[in-house]
Design a protein around this motif. Sequence first.
Motif, short mmCIF file in Angstrom:
data_model
loop_
_atom_site.label_atom_id
_atom_site.label_comp_id
_atom_site.label_asym_id
_atom_site.label_seq_id
_atom_site.Cartn_x
_atom_site.Cartn_y
_atom_site.Cartn_z
N VAL A 143 8.24 -0.59 -3.29
CA VAL A 143 7.15 0.29 -3.70
C VAL A 143 7.34 0.64 -5.17
CG1 VAL A 143 6.03 2.52 -3.34
CG2 VAL A 143 6.93 1.26 -1.38
N TYR A 144 6.28 0.50 -5.97
CA TYR A 144 6.38 0.78 -7.39
C TYR A 144 5.01 1.25 -7.88
CZ TYR A 144 4.40 -3.95 -7.52
OH TYR A 144 3.62 -5.05 -7.30
N GLY A 145 4.96 1.64 -9.15
CA GLY A 145 3.70 2.12 -9.72
C GLY A 145 3.72 3.63 -9.88
N SER A 146 2.65 4.27 -9.42
CA SER A 146 2.54 5.73 -9.52
C SER A 146 3.31 6.36 -8.35
CB SER A 146 1.07 6.15 -9.48
OG SER A 146 0.94 7.55 -9.70
N THR A 179 -2.76 4.97 -9.81
CA THR A 179 -2.86 6.40 -10.16
C THR A 179 -3.92 7.13 -9.34
OG1 THR A 179 -4.37 5.80 -11.96
CG2 THR A 179 -2.03 6.07 -12.52
N ASP A 180 -4.92 6.41 -8.84
CA ASP A 180 -5.95 7.05 -8.02
C ASP A 180 -5.56 7.08 -6.53
OD1 ASP A 180 -6.18 4.40 -7.36
OD2 ASP A 180 -8.33 4.25 -7.75
N ARG A 198 -7.85 2.86 -0.78
CA ARG A 198 -7.21 4.12 -0.45
C ARG A 198 -6.66 4.09 0.98
NH1 ARG A 198 -7.88 8.54 -3.57
NH2 ARG A 198 -9.17 8.31 -5.43
N THR A 199 -5.82 5.03 1.27
CA THR A 199 -5.15 5.07 2.58
C THR A 199 -6.03 5.76 3.62
OG1 THR A 199 -3.98 7.03 1.78
CG2 THR A 199 -2.80 4.94 1.70
N ILE A 200 -7.18 5.14 3.89
CA ILE A 200 -8.08 5.60 4.95
C ILE A 200 -8.43 4.38 5.83
CG2 ILE A 200 -9.06 7.54 3.65
CD1 ILE A 200 -11.44 5.76 2.95
#
Length: 240
Positions: A143-146, A179-180, A198-200
């Motif tokens: 896992v990487y990024g924001s 970031t979003d 997104r996580t939906i």
Amino acid sequence: MRKNWVLNIQLLAIFGVVVFLYAFASGRNQKREITKPEVEIVDNNNPFLTPEMVNNLLKEKMRGSFSVAKEDLDLRIIEEAINNHKLVDSSEVYVSVDGRLKAIVTQKTPIARVFDHNDTYYIDYKGGKMPLSGNYSARVPLVYGSITNSYSKEIVGLLRLIHDDEFLKKNIIGLQIKTDGSVVMKNRNYSYDINFGRTIHMERKFNNYKAFFQKAVQDTVLDAYKTINLKFIKQVVCTK
């Protein structure tokens, strides 16, 4: 009448002997010294911890020696010391009838490995931070990024879904957190990006992906795609 009186005396005598023997045995049991502990690591196929590591922790809590009387042991304190180890999820400590100290230790379960600038660590199944182990490296998605978004309830739920599904666990090797809050994933054997969004509707999206993957593998067209878009829950959109 006399027979009843004699019988009562005999019963009292037997009861007294039993009480004496119990008290005597209990006293000796409490005075008995603890032998070297036995440590059982649950799920030792992932040996983040070793029995030697737990033994050293126990020895430290017992002031450098296992030669301690049973009555001087505080099992709750020993159990708390093991549970405070950053690789331990839970433990059970007890003394067997023969005076052997036993510890059953359940390790934490990593579900992802985070790369955060100069820091790296695991996220465990409960969403907590778990350090790496010098004994074993888990095969989990990177896992990487924001990373500030990676501890959200939704991201942890996403990682659990991947971990609990044999197909996803085998194929998903990386997650970039935008970031979003949207997620882009990488597949183990193919170079395309999986735009998860997104996580939906996470389960619905994964079901769509698995159905698409099975069909595309049969048609041998997966190598042609650069992006697999799962944002739309009613369809999978592919870009070449």
